[in-house]
Design a protein around this motif. Sequence first.
Motif, PDB file in Angstrom:
ATOM      1  N   MET A   1       7.481   5.879  17.070  1.00 16.89           N
ATOM      2  CA  MET A   1       6.492   5.028  16.403  1.00 16.89           C
ATOM      3  C   MET A   1       6.879   3.563  16.566  1.00 16.89           C
ATOM      4  SD  MET A   1       5.296   5.042  12.404  1.00 16.89           S
ATOM      5  CE  MET A   1       4.864   6.777  12.478  1.00 16.89           C
ATOM      6  N   LYS A   2       5.878   2.699  16.778  1.00 18.61           N
ATOM      7  CA  LYS A   2       6.137   1.272  16.909  1.00 18.61           C
ATOM      8  C   LYS A   2       6.683   0.686  15.614  1.00 18.61           C
ATOM      9  CE  LYS A   2       2.420   0.402  20.270  1.00 18.61           C
ATOM     10  NZ  LYS A   2       1.125  -0.279  20.482  1.00 18.61           N
ATOM     11  N   ASN A   3       7.599  -0.268  15.747  1.00 21.97           N
ATOM     12  CA  ASN A   3       8.083  -1.003  14.586  1.00 21.97           C
ATOM     13  C   ASN A   3       7.118  -2.136  14.252  1.00 21.97           C
ATOM     14  OD1 ASN A   3      10.482   0.490  14.249  1.00 21.97           O
ATOM     15  ND2 ASN A   3      11.488  -0.692  15.874  1.00 21.97           N
ATOM     16  N   PHE A   4       7.303  -2.710  13.080  1.00 19.34           N
ATOM     17  CA  PHE A   4       6.539  -3.904  12.742  1.00 19.34           C
ATOM     18  C   PHE A   4       6.954  -5.029  13.693  1.00 19.34           C
ATOM     19  CE2 PHE A   4       6.090  -1.540   8.809  1.00 19.34           C
ATOM     20  CZ  PHE A   4       4.799  -1.853   8.407  1.00 19.34           C
ATOM     21  N   PRO A   5       6.007  -5.900  14.061  1.00 21.67           N
ATOM     22  CA  PRO A   5       6.356  -7.015  14.944  1.00 21.67           C
ATOM     23  C   PRO A   5       7.494  -7.849  14.369  1.00 21.67           C
ATOM     24  CG  PRO A   5       3.979  -6.851  14.689  1.00 21.67           C
ATOM     25  CD  PRO A   5       4.579  -5.884  13.712  1.00 21.67           C
ATOM     26  N   VAL A 385      11.804  -3.413 -15.956  1.00 25.78           N
ATOM     27  CA  VAL A 385      10.511  -2.769 -15.783  1.00 25.78           C
ATOM     28  C   VAL A 385      10.673  -1.715 -14.690  1.00 25.78           C
ATOM     29  CG1 VAL A 385       8.088  -3.030 -15.114  1.00 25.78           C
ATOM     30  CG2 VAL A 385       9.197  -4.824 -16.457  1.00 25.78           C
ATOM     31  N   HIS A 386      10.528  -0.455 -15.069  1.00 28.05           N
ATOM     32  CA  HIS A 386      10.715   0.644 -14.134  1.00 28.05           C
ATOM     33  C   HIS A 386       9.346   1.056 -13.587  1.00 28.05           C
ATOM     34  CE1 HIS A 386      14.810   0.628 -15.446  1.00 28.05           C
ATOM     35  NE2 HIS A 386      14.488   0.979 -16.684  1.00 28.05           N
ATOM     36  N   ASP A 387       8.918   0.380 -12.549  1.00 29.61           N
ATOM     37  CA  ASP A 387       7.565   0.566 -12.014  1.00 29.61           C
ATOM     38  C   ASP A 387       7.580   1.417 -10.739  1.00 29.61           C
ATOM     39  OD1 ASP A 387       8.863  -1.512 -10.693  1.00 29.61           O
ATOM     40  OD2 ASP A 387       7.046  -2.678 -10.353  1.00 29.61           O
ATOM     41  N   ASP A 388       8.102   2.628 -10.855  1.00 27.17           N
ATOM     42  CA  ASP A 388       8.132   3.545  -9.712  1.00 27.17           C
ATOM     43  C   ASP A 388       6.727   3.813  -9.168  1.00 27.17           C
ATOM     44  OD1 ASP A 388      10.825   3.665 -10.042  1.00 27.17           O
ATOM     45  OD2 ASP A 388      10.864   5.649 -10.967  1.00 27.17           O
ATOM     46  N   TYR A 389       5.732   3.821 -10.052  1.00 27.89           N
ATOM     47  CA  TYR A 389       4.341   4.060  -9.658  1.00 27.89           C
ATOM     48  C   TYR A 389       3.851   2.977  -8.710  1.00 27.89           C
ATOM     49  CZ  TYR A 389       4.489   1.121 -13.832  1.00 27.89           C
ATOM     50  OH  TYR A 389       4.831   0.166 -14.747  1.00 27.89           O
ATOM     51  N   ARG A 390       4.293   1.746  -8.901  1.00 23.45           N
ATOM     52  CA  ARG A 390       3.890   0.652  -8.000  1.00 23.45           C
ATOM     53  C   ARG A 390       4.601   0.791  -6.654  1.00 23.45           C
ATOM     54  NH1 ARG A 390       4.358  -3.014 -11.286  1.00 23.45           N
ATOM     55  NH2 ARG A 390       2.123  -3.229 -11.691  1.00 23.45           N
ATOM     56  N   ILE A 391       5.871   1.134  -6.708  1.00 20.10           N
ATOM     57  CA  ILE A 391       6.627   1.346  -5.475  1.00 20.10           C
ATOM     58  C   ILE A 391       5.978   2.460  -4.654  1.00 20.10           C
ATOM     59  CG2 ILE A 391       8.833   2.145  -4.545  1.00 20.10           C
ATOM     60  CD1 ILE A 391      10.183   0.731  -6.958  1.00 20.10           C
ATOM     61  N   SER A 392       5.590   3.537  -5.329  1.00 18.38           N
ATOM     62  CA  SER A 392       4.951   4.662  -4.643  1.00 18.38           C
ATOM     63  C   SER A 392       3.637   4.227  -4.002  1.00 18.38           C
ATOM     64  CB  SER A 392       4.708   5.804  -5.630  1.00 18.38           C
ATOM     65  OG  SER A 392       3.984   6.846  -5.025  1.00 18.38           O
ATOM     66  N   TYR A 393       2.837   3.477  -4.749  1.00 20.56           N
ATOM     67  CA  TYR A 393       1.552   2.985  -4.244  1.00 20.56           C
ATOM     68  C   TYR A 393       1.755   2.135  -2.995  1.00 20.56           C
ATOM     69  CZ  TYR A 393      -2.814   0.227  -4.176  1.00 20.56           C
ATOM     70  OH  TYR A 393      -3.976  -0.398  -3.793  1.00 20.56           O
ATOM     71  N   LEU A 394       2.661   1.161  -3.080  1.00 24.95           N
ATOM     72  CA  LEU A 394       2.878   0.246  -1.964  1.00 24.95           C
ATOM     73  C   LEU A 394       3.510   0.961  -0.773  1.00 24.95           C
ATOM     74  CD1 LEU A 394       4.116  -2.843  -4.001  1.00 24.95           C
ATOM     75  CD2 LEU A 394       1.919  -2.617  -2.834  1.00 24.95           C
ATOM     76  N   ARG A 395       4.444   1.864  -1.048  1.00 22.04           N
ATOM     77  CA  ARG A 395       5.084   2.614   0.037  1.00 22.04           C
ATOM     78  C   ARG A 395       4.035   3.359   0.866  1.00 22.04           C
ATOM     79  NH1 ARG A 395       8.093   6.017  -2.803  1.00 22.04           N
ATOM     80  NH2 ARG A 395      10.024   4.814  -2.662  1.00 22.04           N
ATOM     81  N   ASN A 467      12.448  -5.173   7.760  1.00 17.35           N
ATOM     82  CA  ASN A 467      11.160  -5.321   8.471  1.00 17.35           C
ATOM     83  C   ASN A 467      10.340  -4.054   8.411  1.00 17.35           C
ATOM     84  OD1 ASN A 467       9.280  -6.882   9.908  1.00 17.35           O
ATOM     85  ND2 ASN A 467      10.033  -6.172  11.898  1.00 17.35           N
ATOM     86  N   GLY A 468      10.287  -3.469   7.211  1.00 19.83           N
ATOM     87  CA  GLY A 468       9.431  -2.319   6.973  1.00 19.83           C
ATOM     88  C   GLY A 468      10.009  -0.985   7.415  1.00 19.83           C
ATOM     89  N   ASN A 469      11.261  -0.952   7.841  1.00 20.85           N
ATOM     90  CA  ASN A 469      11.851   0.299   8.317  1.00 20.85           C
ATOM     91  C   ASN A 469      12.411   1.161   7.180  1.00 20.85           C
ATOM     92  OD1 ASN A 469      11.406   0.090  11.142  1.00 20.85           O
ATOM     93  ND2 ASN A 469      13.022  -1.456  11.260  1.00 20.85           N
ATOM     94  N   ASP A 470      12.802   0.528   6.076  1.00 25.41           N
ATOM     95  CA  ASP A 470      13.332   1.276   4.933  1.00 25.41           C
ATOM     96  C   ASP A 470      12.367   1.139   3.763  1.00 25.41           C
ATOM     97  OD1 ASP A 470      14.730   2.501   2.901  1.00 25.41           O
ATOM     98  OD2 ASP A 470      16.587   1.369   3.203  1.00 25.41           O
ATOM     99  N   LEU A 471      11.631   2.225   3.502  1.00 26.93           N
ATOM    100  CA  LEU A 471      10.639   2.214   2.421  1.00 26.93           C
ATOM    101  C   LEU A 471      11.084   3.073   1.241  1.00 26.93           C
ATOM    102  CD1 LEU A 471       7.337   2.583   4.508  1.00 26.93           C
ATOM    103  CD2 LEU A 471       8.430   0.489   3.696  1.00 26.93           C
ATOM    104  N   GLU A 472      12.292   3.579   1.273  1.00 24.70           N
ATOM    105  CA  GLU A 472      12.779   4.449   0.183  1.00 24.70           C
ATOM    106  C   GLU A 472      13.224   3.637  -1.021  1.00 24.70           C
ATOM    107  OE1 GLU A 472      12.328   7.670   0.220  1.00 24.70           O
ATOM    108  OE2 GLU A 472      11.362   7.325   2.163  1.00 24.70           O
TER     109      GLU A 472
END
Length: 472
Positions: A1-5, A385-395, A467-472
């Motif tokens: 898969m291509k990486n982000f520019p 602020v434990h906003d795991d729901y936001r992290i999940s949404y954005l991920r 650069n978007g490679n680690d989304l965990e």
Amino acid sequence: MKNFPEQFLWGGAISANQSEGAFHEDGKGLSTADLLCKETYGKDEMKLELDPDYYYPCHTAIDFYHTYKEDIQLFSEMGFKCFRLSIPWSRIFPNGDDEQPNEKALRHYDDLFDECHKYGIEPLVTLSHCEMPVALLKKYGGWKNRDMIDIFVRYAKTVFTRYRNKVKYWITFNEINFIFMKGFLYQNGGVILREGDNIKQLQYQVAHNQFVANAKCVKLCHEIIPGSYISAMMEAAIAYQPTCNPADVFKTLSSNQEYTYAYLDVLLKGEYPYYWLNRIEKENLKIDMRPEDLQIIKEGTGDYIPFSYYMSRMPVELDKVDLSDSSGSTIFENPYLETSEWGWSIDPIGLRIVLNDFYTRYGKPLFIVENGLGANDILTEDYKVHDDYRISYLRKHIEQLRLAIDDGVNVLGYTTWGCIDLVSQSTGEMSKRYGYIYVDLNNDGTGTGNRYRKDSFYWYKKVIETNGNDLE
């Protein structure tokens, strides 16, 4: 898969009226956003005077006008490459058509852009984000009057010239197609509805006048700032067809034509599509559209497609949708999707669909300048602020963004909405929070105003670092 520019512009976005406050400081004039309160969000009928019994959220907002240095430093800590913000027209020209601009306001944004560049952050600047000087509404009736075109272009020329060495990326009008939503004839068009008004005619006239103004600004910006990127911005909620019934297919096509493709055709192709002109003729709408306007539009097409993406939608009559009270609204009722606390559908794959759809049709670079989740965040006793729901949404959305890039779509950047908590544009609430940074303020403006890093702050920092490679 291509990486982000390699030069991908990660960052965040806010608007002046939802963040700055300081509504009457340093010579600023009253703006249409300054008249919005709990009783008037989502309405197109307004009183043009302030009522001392009402609370107006934009008057103080999160005080970004005074705290921008500290806040930009926090953005730098996350590693922002880009920061989208807006300039309020009523700061530069308090009455909109003043003989001279407000030098104190111009210096303020000089300093703000310098602060961005100090940290290597590229500013992305919106000229008109849901506000305009109230004086122009009173004098001209807002964007239904074509006199507004050259008044706006003069404002744009002033800031293009002033910031030609500081700002490369520009947006003329925020979510220009929102004019068809209830409440946004006022917010986007500065138009107040009167009894007996032809709403559809007003919407089309406002749209046309803004198209001409946008095209003039595009041409002017290219002359003043060679190599700049400029266009109006779209709200990109593509409508899905409810069934494979041909009647539903055609209804969906018509909905997307009117709300999305017609705007993009004018902004990027420089021409009105046949169905837009046909609808004006069939409905006998009296639009002041002159031959020279069409030539101006042809010569002033955008360089890229900046857009917001929060959700997909269903093909309903948009001018009946009130985003300040989405409960029960059929616009988001898709049985295959979850919804947010405010009833907005959550559709990450829809972002990939939009990116591919727009790039296939127009072949110009895209920029996601708004995407995010409004939620009722809780600040703990130890200021977390434990906003795991936001992290999940954005991920999930960034995963689909990366897939679109792998599909071959040219995407310049991604600035998430409300990177710091701010006043909601649709409801006026502080409790509808989007940010990575918690601002300790309540819906009534009480609170310390202190800033606290949420869990998503550290997560987004890691996303940018990799650069978007680690989304965990």
